[in-house]
Design a protein around this motif. Structure first.
Motif, PDB file in Angstrom:
ATOM      1  N   THR A 127      49.225  43.462  48.365  1.00  0.00           N
ATOM      2  CA  THR A 127      48.312  44.502  48.834  1.00  0.00           C
ATOM      3  C   THR A 127      46.885  44.037  48.587  1.00  0.00           C
ATOM      4  O   THR A 127      46.495  43.791  47.444  1.00  0.00           O
ATOM      5  N   GLY A 128      46.125  43.904  49.657  1.00  0.00           N
ATOM      6  CA  GLY A 128      44.759  43.408  49.536  1.00  0.00           C
ATOM      7  C   GLY A 128      43.838  44.414  48.874  1.00  0.00           C
ATOM      8  O   GLY A 128      44.074  45.626  48.901  1.00  0.00           O
ATOM      9  N   TYR A 129      42.784  43.907  48.280  1.00  0.00           N
ATOM     10  CA  TYR A 129      41.753  44.750  47.674  1.00  0.00           C
ATOM     11  C   TYR A 129      40.424  44.021  47.808  1.00  0.00           C
ATOM     12  O   TYR A 129      40.366  42.862  48.241  1.00  0.00           O
ATOM     13  N   ARG A 130      39.347  44.690  47.455  1.00  0.00           N
ATOM     14  CA  ARG A 130      38.010  44.117  47.638  1.00  0.00           C
ATOM     15  C   ARG A 130      37.754  43.038  46.595  1.00  0.00           C
ATOM     16  O   ARG A 130      37.262  43.312  45.502  1.00  0.00           O
ATOM     17  N   LEU A 137      45.339  36.444  46.934  1.00  0.00           N
ATOM     18  CA  LEU A 137      46.602  35.780  47.236  1.00  0.00           C
ATOM     19  C   LEU A 137      47.263  35.218  45.984  1.00  0.00           C
ATOM     20  O   LEU A 137      48.484  35.364  45.790  1.00  0.00           O
ATOM     21  N   VAL A 138      46.491  34.581  45.122  1.00  0.00           N
ATOM     22  CA  VAL A 138      47.070  33.988  43.912  1.00  0.00           C
ATOM     23  C   VAL A 138      47.630  35.067  43.000  1.00  0.00           C
ATOM     24  O   VAL A 138      48.723  34.924  42.436  1.00  0.00           O
ATOM     25  N   ARG A 139      46.914  36.175  42.859  1.00  0.00           N
ATOM     26  CA  ARG A 139      47.427  37.272  42.031  1.00  0.00           C
ATOM     27  C   ARG A 139      48.742  37.806  42.584  1.00  0.00           C
ATOM     28  O   ARG A 139      49.718  38.016  41.857  1.00  0.00           O
ATOM     29  N   GLY A 140      48.791  38.031  43.928  1.00  0.00           N
ATOM     30  CA  GLY A 140      50.010  38.563  44.529  1.00  0.00           C
ATOM     31  C   GLY A 140      51.178  37.603  44.445  1.00  0.00           C
ATOM     32  O   GLY A 140      52.320  38.008  44.184  1.00  0.00           O
ATOM     33  N   LEU A 141      50.922  36.317  44.665  1.00  0.00           N
ATOM     34  CA  LEU A 141      51.994  35.326  44.558  1.00  0.00           C
ATOM     35  C   LEU A 141      52.528  35.237  43.134  1.00  0.00           C
ATOM     36  O   LEU A 141      53.752  35.173  42.911  1.00  0.00           O
ATOM     37  N   ASN A 142      51.634  35.233  42.181  1.00  0.00           N
ATOM     38  CA  ASN A 142      52.064  35.145  40.781  1.00  0.00           C
ATOM     39  C   ASN A 142      52.930  36.352  40.392  1.00  0.00           C
ATOM     40  O   ASN A 142      53.948  36.211  39.712  1.00  0.00           O
ATOM     41  N   GLN A 143      52.550  37.538  40.881  1.00  0.00           N
ATOM     42  CA  GLN A 143      53.318  38.741  40.552  1.00  0.00           C
ATOM     43  C   GLN A 143      54.685  38.725  41.226  1.00  0.00           C
ATOM     44  O   GLN A 143      55.702  39.070  40.609  1.00  0.00           O
ATOM     45  N   GLU A 199      46.818  45.545  53.949  1.00  0.00           N
ATOM     46  CA  GLU A 199      45.384  45.825  53.714  1.00  0.00           C
ATOM     47  C   GLU A 199      44.575  44.523  53.733  1.00  0.00           C
ATOM     48  O   GLU A 199      43.691  44.300  52.910  1.00  0.00           O
ATOM     49  N   MET A 200      44.875  43.686  54.703  1.00  0.00           N
ATOM     50  CA  MET A 200      44.164  42.413  54.824  1.00  0.00           C
ATOM     51  C   MET A 200      42.672  42.623  55.059  1.00  0.00           C
ATOM     52  O   MET A 200      41.852  41.753  54.766  1.00  0.00           O
ATOM     53  N   GLY A 201      42.321  43.790  55.585  1.00  0.00           N
ATOM     54  CA  GLY A 201      40.909  44.064  55.842  1.00  0.00           C
ATOM     55  C   GLY A 201      40.066  44.173  54.585  1.00  0.00           C
ATOM     56  O   GLY A 201      38.847  43.959  54.639  1.00  0.00           O
TER      57      GLY A 201
END
Length: 747
Positions: A127-130, A137-143, A199-201
């Protein structure tokens, strides 16, 4: 049974499943959501394209799903991850749902995943954030990869995560290559990786707000790597509410072209359900909590629905009997408003609101407000949708050049004296249908208008009489060639054509600084902390400067100002460096009351100011505007929107709340670059402390001011009178005026 005094809000609710937002990271572990998914034709077509890409490397493997909030993009992504990942708890349920909707496609998915313990694609929901894209991307992949951390090679890859987050984009792509080889090893058994960036935006918004320090080239590298992945597919899906160009709308044209090039690396899928499918979803989202209340309105709604069918309101892909049932489920929407609503949001480009946001929000004239203020058997009609549209979208529509029919309608309503409620509803309905006519088959024919406003109070004869009266008053016109009504176009000025002429007349360079100073006079900057502590309000005058006027610039402050802030607006990098050198050299080191700012992001500002100059040219060179209130209103609204954008761009470029060269501007005082501080007001207070070290602390607004107020003048007069004896004649007043003035000042 509830009576007619019952509020609609106590009878009608919006189903949570209709407005619930999906969180892909959390909801991937909720198998029950898969069984509730409505597999539409749009979802089947999109899934077929994704399956083609996974099965054959010659097809695209990087997609963006673009569509409005509430259209089911995240829900679809959640379903795809469960379907393509055989290790997921809901995989079997997802395959069963697909089997019901499309057996052939389900067979293809089974063949692609394989049998005998094959695990399919490993899903990575993010899930993207500002924040910077690479960090997200690194945070999401690691999780997502933590459940596999027991594998030795995977553990080593995850330990490199913090380093990759701060490295360049190429390092992340190399890291992904290593990751694919690890998950495909026999001990893990995955056939590839599916990365879903919801939420890529949000990262794109962060990149647009920090254009000087952000680079979305990583997206291009990811898309190209996905296309290159062969035996072990890397599949990328990004979910957007609008196209790249909308996120880059405040950037300069060169950067916008670069963003458009990057978006071209993705295969964009417009995830937009057709109007008939949106109507089905809409009807399913409305819940009548008390079925005993429905007989009171069922006859009304059924009659309205049959009349709508007879008046050409029936959508082409819905059968009449199904349409009547949908209208009953969609109450309190009038059947004509029910048909128009999907087209309304399509006309809004489906990226500012969605139908489901309309159902749930508390916006003026919205669905929830109607439920709170109305009772059975009242319905939401086209006139209510017109009010909702004008109240919530008028400014945005002007900015996107799509508001002309609405402007003309509002002008007729404002100038139409003593309009009856029926006439008002007809004008609003005709205006809305004129506006929708550009993107839908809905036209304001007499038959359609009768179905729109017909009720127990308004018979067909009364409606026809009102239409004739409006024609006689020149508020509407009837086009015989297609038998439609339209709002009388009271404007003889083609604003868009005149703006085009202005662009041709105003070609060439212009002084950006002079234009900003002229159109948006800068506000003085107050040294807040110093002023509060001393009681003396001290402020700095602001002046804009560019290369065209730098040599003619006066460095003398205006009356009352304690100093001067110069905002340098260069047009390119060379000019920015020249201004930076100018701020260090010359007379600036000796002037403690001067602060210099060199803005480095002015391309977008130049474009906005140029457009504002065109509007001013139209205002000054179009005498027809004097008798054309519609065109004047349009010009005023456009100018107001541009001024807001310019002020926002200046605030972003200068970042006065925190002075640092990381924000796109450089600040100098006494020829020295300012280090990171809390903000410009803080700097100005320090400067005033140095310039006025002996300032007395007088916390009295009547005394401590540069220009005496009327109250202060009266107080001075009253306190000075006792200084002189009362005399019938006052010869001293003319002989000793200077002594009188000195005494008065002392008092």
């Amino acid at each position: 049974m509830p009576d007619q005094s019952t509020k609609l809000s106590s009878l009608i609710k919006v189903r949570p499943s209709g407005i619930r937002s999906i969180h892909v990271e959390r909801d991937l572990q909720q198998p029950s959501l898969v069984s509730e998914y409505v597999f539409t034709a749009q979802a089947r077509r999109t899934l077929a394209r994704i399956v083609d890409g996974v099965a054959d490397s010659a097809h695209a493997r990087a997609w963006t799903l673009t569509g409005p909030y509430g259209s089911g993009k995240s829900y679809f992504g959640l379903f795809v991850m469960n379907l393509m990942g055989a290790s997921q708890l809901a995989h079997a349920q997802a395959l069963m749902e697909l089997q019901k909707a499309d057996p052939l496609l389900a067979t293809r998915v089974q063949q692609l995943i394989g049998r005998n313990g094959a695990r399919g694609l490993f899903p990575v929901p993010i899930t993207g954030y500002r924040a910077p894209l690479q960090e997200t991307l690194v945070r999401g992949l690691n999780q997502a990869l933590q459940p596999l951390s027991s594998d030795t090679r995977m553990h080593q890859l995850l330990s490199d995560g913090p380093r990759i987050a701060g490295a360049d984009s190429r390092a992340l792509v190399v890291w992904l290559q290593d990751l694919l080889s690890v998950i495909a090893q026999p001990t893990l058994g995955y056939s590839g990786l599916l990365l879903l960036l919801d939420e890529m935006g949000k990262p794109l918004e962060h990149a647009a707000a920090h254009a000087a320090n952000s680079d979305i080239y990583l997206l291009q590298e990811l898309a190209e790597y996905a296309s290159r992945s062969k035996q072990i597919p890397f599949v990328f899906m990004g979910i957007l509410h609008q196209g790249f160009d909308r996120y880059a709308g405040n950037l300069d044209s060169g950067t916008q072209r670069e963003w458009a090039k990057i978006q071209g690396r993705f295969e964009d899928i417009s995830f937009q359900e057709p109007p008939d499918q949106q109507m089905r979803l809409l009807a399913g989202a409305i819940e009548h909590s008390d079925d005993q209340a429905m007989p009171a309105v069922r006859n009304h709604v059924s009659a309205y629905a049959h009349a709508a069918v007879a008046s050409e309101w029936l959508p082409s892909l819905i059968r009449p009997e199904e349409f009547v049932g949908l209208c009953l489920n969609a109450y309190p929407l009038h059947p004509t408003a029910f048909v128009a609503l999907p087209h309304l949001f399509k006309r809004l480009a489906q990226n500012e609101r969605s139908i489901f946001a309309y159902l749930a929000s508390q916006e003026p004239f919205g669905f929830q407000e109607f439920l709170q203020g109305h009772r059975t058997p009242e319905t939401i009609r086209l006139s209510h949708l017109f009010d909702y549209l004008v109240a919530n979208f008028q400014g945005r529509l002007y900015a996107s050049l799509r508001a002309r029919p609405l402007t003309e309608t509002l002008e007729r309503l404002n100038n139409g004296h003593s309009l009856s409620p029926l006439a008002t509803d007809l004008i609003k309905s005709i205006g809305l249908l004129n506006w929708l006519g550009e993107v839908s088959p809905l036209q304001a024919t007499e038959e359609r208008l009768l179905a729109v406003v017909r009720s127990e109070e308004y018979t067909d004869d009364r409606i026809r009489e009102a239409l004739g009266s409006l024609q006689l008053r020149s508020l509407i016109v009837h086009r015989r060639f297609n038998r439609t009504y339209s709002i009388w176009q009271g404007s003889d000025v083609d604003v868009e054509q005149r703006i085009g002429e202005a662009r041709q007349k105003l070609t060439g360079t212009f002084s950006l600084a002079q234009s900003v100073q002229e159109f948006l006079s800068p506000r003085p900057l107050v040294a807040s902390r110093h002023s509060y502590q001393t009681g003396t309000i001290r402020y700095f005058e602001v002046r804009y400067v560019d290369h065209q006027i730098r040599d003619q610039l006066s460095l003398q402050t205006g009356g009352g100002a304690s100093g001067l802030v110069l905002i340098c607006l260069p047009t390119n990098y060379a000019e920015a460096e020249d201004f930076a050198q100018w701020a260090v050299d010359g007379a600036f080191p000796a002037r403690g009351d001067l602060v210099v700012c060199v803005a480095e992001r002015t391309a977008r500002l130049t474009e906005l100011v140029s457009e504002l100059r065109c509007l001013q040219w139209v205002q000054d060179n179009t005498p027809e505007l004097r008798d054309d209130p519609v065109a004047r209103r349009e010009l005023r609204t456009r100018a107001g929107m541009l001024e807001t954008l310019i002020r926002n761009e200046l605030d972003t470029a200068l970042a006065t709340n925190r002075l640092t060269n990381q924000t796109g501007s450089r600040w100098y005082h006494r020829g020295v670059a300012l280090a990171t501080v809390r903000g410009l007001s803080h700097v100005l207070s320090i400067i005033c402390d140095e310039l006025y070290p002996d300032t007395p602390r007088l916390w009295n607004e009547l005394i401590n001011r540069r220009v005496l107020s009327s109250q202060g003048a009266a107080a001075r007069r009253n306190t000075s009178r006792p200084c002189w004896p009362a005399q019938a004649s006052r010869p001293w007043a003319s002989r000793d005026t200077r002594r009188n003035a000195a005494c008065t000042k002392a008092c």
